[in-house]
Scaffold this motif. Structure first.
Motif, short mmCIF file in Angstrom:
data_model
loop_
_atom_site.label_atom_id
_atom_site.label_comp_id
_atom_site.label_asym_id
_atom_site.label_seq_id
_atom_site.Cartn_x
_atom_site.Cartn_y
_atom_site.Cartn_z
N GLY A 12 0.60 -1.12 -0.08
CA GLY A 12 -0.20 -0.02 0.11
C GLY A 12 0.89 1.25 -0.07
N ARG A 18 3.60 4.58 -7.36
CA ARG A 18 3.19 4.05 -8.76
C ARG A 18 2.26 4.84 -9.53
NH1 ARG A 18 0.34 -1.91 -9.40
NH2 ARG A 18 0.52 -1.93 -11.80
N SER A 138 -12.87 1.92 -12.18
CA SER A 138 -12.10 1.62 -10.92
C SER A 138 -11.81 2.88 -10.41
CB SER A 138 -11.01 0.73 -11.25
OG SER A 138 -11.64 -0.56 -11.59
N LYS A 141 -14.62 4.67 -8.75
CA LYS A 141 -14.77 4.25 -7.46
C LYS A 141 -13.80 4.40 -6.46
CE LYS A 141 -17.09 0.10 -9.50
NZ LYS A 141 -16.86 -1.36 -9.67
N LEU A 142 -12.57 4.62 -6.95
CA LEU A 142 -11.65 5.03 -5.85
C LEU A 142 -11.92 6.42 -5.22
CD1 LEU A 142 -9.02 4.07 -4.30
CD2 LEU A 142 -7.64 4.81 -6.45
N ALA A 145 -14.60 6.39 -3.01
CA ALA A 145 -14.12 5.70 -1.72
C ALA A 145 -13.42 6.63 -0.86
CB ALA A 145 -13.21 4.56 -2.05
N ARG A 148 -15.79 9.08 0.58
CA ARG A 148 -16.37 8.51 2.06
C ARG A 148 -15.30 8.64 3.12
NH1 ARG A 148 -18.40 4.72 -1.66
NH2 ARG A 148 -16.81 3.19 -1.14
N ARG A 154 -8.33 6.33 7.34
CA ARG A 154 -8.31 4.81 7.16
C ARG A 154 -7.02 4.40 7.83
NH1 ARG A 154 -11.78 2.53 2.70
NH2 ARG A 154 -12.84 4.56 2.20
N ILE A 155 -6.04 5.08 7.36
CA ILE A 155 -4.74 4.43 8.01
C ILE A 155 -4.59 4.81 9.63
CG2 ILE A 155 -2.16 4.81 8.06
CD1 ILE A 155 -2.46 5.65 5.08
N CYS A 158 -6.43 1.92 11.01
CA CYS A 158 -5.59 0.64 11.14
C CYS A 158 -4.59 0.64 11.99
CB CYS A 158 -5.06 0.44 9.71
SG CYS A 158 -6.26 -0.03 8.53
N ALA B 124 -5.15 -0.63 4.78
CA ALA B 124 -5.77 0.54 4.26
C ALA B 124 -6.03 0.17 2.62
CB ALA B 124 -5.37 1.85 4.47
N ALA B 125 -4.81 -0.05 2.08
CA ALA B 125 -5.01 -0.21 0.75
C ALA B 125 -5.62 -1.31 0.20
CB ALA B 125 -3.47 -0.38 -0.04
N GLU B 127 -8.56 -2.28 1.79
CA GLU B 127 -9.94 -2.10 1.92
C GLU B 127 -10.26 -1.19 0.69
OE1 GLU B 127 -10.12 -1.38 6.61
OE2 GLU B 127 -10.63 0.42 5.30
N LEU B 128 -9.59 -0.25 0.41
CA LEU B 128 -9.68 0.88 -0.70
C LEU B 128 -9.86 -0.07 -1.92
CD1 LEU B 128 -7.66 3.99 -0.34
CD2 LEU B 128 -10.19 3.83 -0.41
N GLU B 131 -12.98 -1.75 -2.06
CA GLU B 131 -14.34 -0.77 -2.42
C GLU B 131 -14.22 -0.26 -3.95
OE1 GLU B 131 -14.90 2.15 0.36
OE2 GLU B 131 -14.00 1.16 1.96
N ALA B 132 -13.01 -0.26 -4.53
CA ALA B 132 -12.87 0.31 -5.69
C ALA B 132 -12.64 -0.80 -6.97
CB ALA B 132 -11.38 1.18 -6.07
N GLY B 133 -13.25 -1.92 -6.41
CA GLY B 133 -13.65 -2.93 -7.72
C GLY B 133 -12.27 -3.27 -7.99
N ASP B 134 -11.07 -3.36 -7.36
CA ASP B 134 -9.82 -4.29 -7.57
C ASP B 134 -9.05 -3.15 -8.84
OD1 ASP B 134 -7.56 -5.57 -7.70
OD2 ASP B 134 -8.50 -7.47 -8.54
N VAL B 135 -8.97 -1.98 -8.35
CA VAL B 135 -8.44 -0.83 -9.29
C VAL B 135 -6.73 -1.37 -9.30
CG1 VAL B 135 -7.60 0.66 -7.02
CG2 VAL B 135 -7.91 1.41 -9.58
N VAL B 136 -6.22 -2.24 -8.41
CA VAL B 136 -4.84 -2.59 -8.60
C VAL B 136 -4.73 -3.38 -9.89
CG1 VAL B 136 -2.80 -3.75 -7.68
CG2 VAL B 136 -4.10 -2.35 -6.39
#
Lengths: 162, 162
Positions: A12, A18, A138, A141-142, A145, A148, A154-155, A158, B124-125, B127-128, B131-136
């Motif tokens: 992450g 990236r 995607s 959606k990101l 997210a 939200r 989020r971190i 965690c 966190a990554a 989770e995200l 939520e983002a429909g596997d953006v990775v």
DNA sequence: CTAGTATTCGTAGGCGCCTACGCAAATGTC
DNA sequence: GACATTTGCGTAGGCGCCTACGAATACTAG
């Protein structure tokens, strides 16, 4: 494993790097395109120029809000565009704090030259998006997210749970 | 429409700006996390530090290749890390052109402090990403697609066809 | 051994964006 | 009308990365 090993493996904390690398590659290739076609155009002009085509004219603050960047960045882009003779600006007679930006004749000519290139960008982006399994969806959606709950929240959640 | 209107609507030529904005947001939030936890850490250190943990030591060139950035960037990061006392470097006795970088005691201590935070980033990554429909996965496909044919080539093809 | 080439790393300066801060004009309050 | 606050824009300097270029070391032919 292929050449993307590091980005794909480092987890992450590397996702920012990236995305940065990806955006820099896109920018670099864009610069090559404009250079190859002999068009004098700076990548950072895109947002402002594009908005001026749509709206005719706009203030620094309006552009910043629409483009979701700081007014500072817009101000710098304006100076660059103005120096290149692509836009002019004048203070709003009603509110002298506001500075209205509009295209010059040279700016309109440049935009006209850019239209087919931007269309090619759109076409290439559509192709790429299809090959990448709708990466734009995607990203949408990101963004949602992150609206939200921010990365920061989020971190910190965690970290607290550990 | 929501606040991402512009990025979502402006087409292919804006995708670079969008990714840049996203990566800058991620970086900014990361900086906030380290600051909130009272850890003195610069975002650009991540790649190099992470690799040194994995490999023990590495040269400037090796790190550049692995991290897919220029040796110049690695060199600057090394200077920053060295100034902060987190790494030391020495010339390779066999090949005096190479400069080997390794963690200091302070560097190892910093890395130990960072481990739980990096783990939180990973969490966190994940989770995200969900939520983002596997953006990775989409980004991986995008990287692969760009390996097959660069943006430059794709755009020049499109321009040629018009 | 020497001349040319390749490799490795460094400095200088730029990219597009950012935060911190300052100034001037507009607005609100008394 | 005077004063503080808000708003709009600008400058200075920084972020992490880049390209262009230079210097030093290693390698390769002849």
């Amino acid at each position: 494993m292929n050449q993307q090993d590091y980005s794909r493996a480092a987890g992450g904390a590397a996702i920012g790097a990236r995305l940065r690398r990806l955006s820099e590659n896109l920018d670099a290739d864009s610069v090559r395109v404009y250079a190859a076609l002999g068009i004098s155009f700076e990548q950072r002009w895109f947002g402002v120029l594009n908005q001026l085509v749509i709206k005719g004219s706009a203030t620094v603050g309006e552009l910043a809000t629409t483009l979701r960047i700081t007014h500072v960045s817009v101000s710098q882009t304006r100076q660059s565009l103005e120096k290149a003779g692509m836009v002019t600006s004048e203070f709003d007679p009603v509110d002298a704090r506001k500075k209205k930006i509009m295209l010059t004749a040279a700016g309109k000519k440049l935009v006209a030259e850019l239209q087919p290139i931007w269309a090619a960008f759109d076409q290439a982006a559509l192709e790429l998006n299809a090959e990448a399994g709708d990466v734009v969806a995607s990203l949408n959606k990101l963004d949602d997210a992150l609206d939200r709950q921010s990365i920061f929240d989020r971190i910190m959640n965690c970290v607290g749970k550990q």
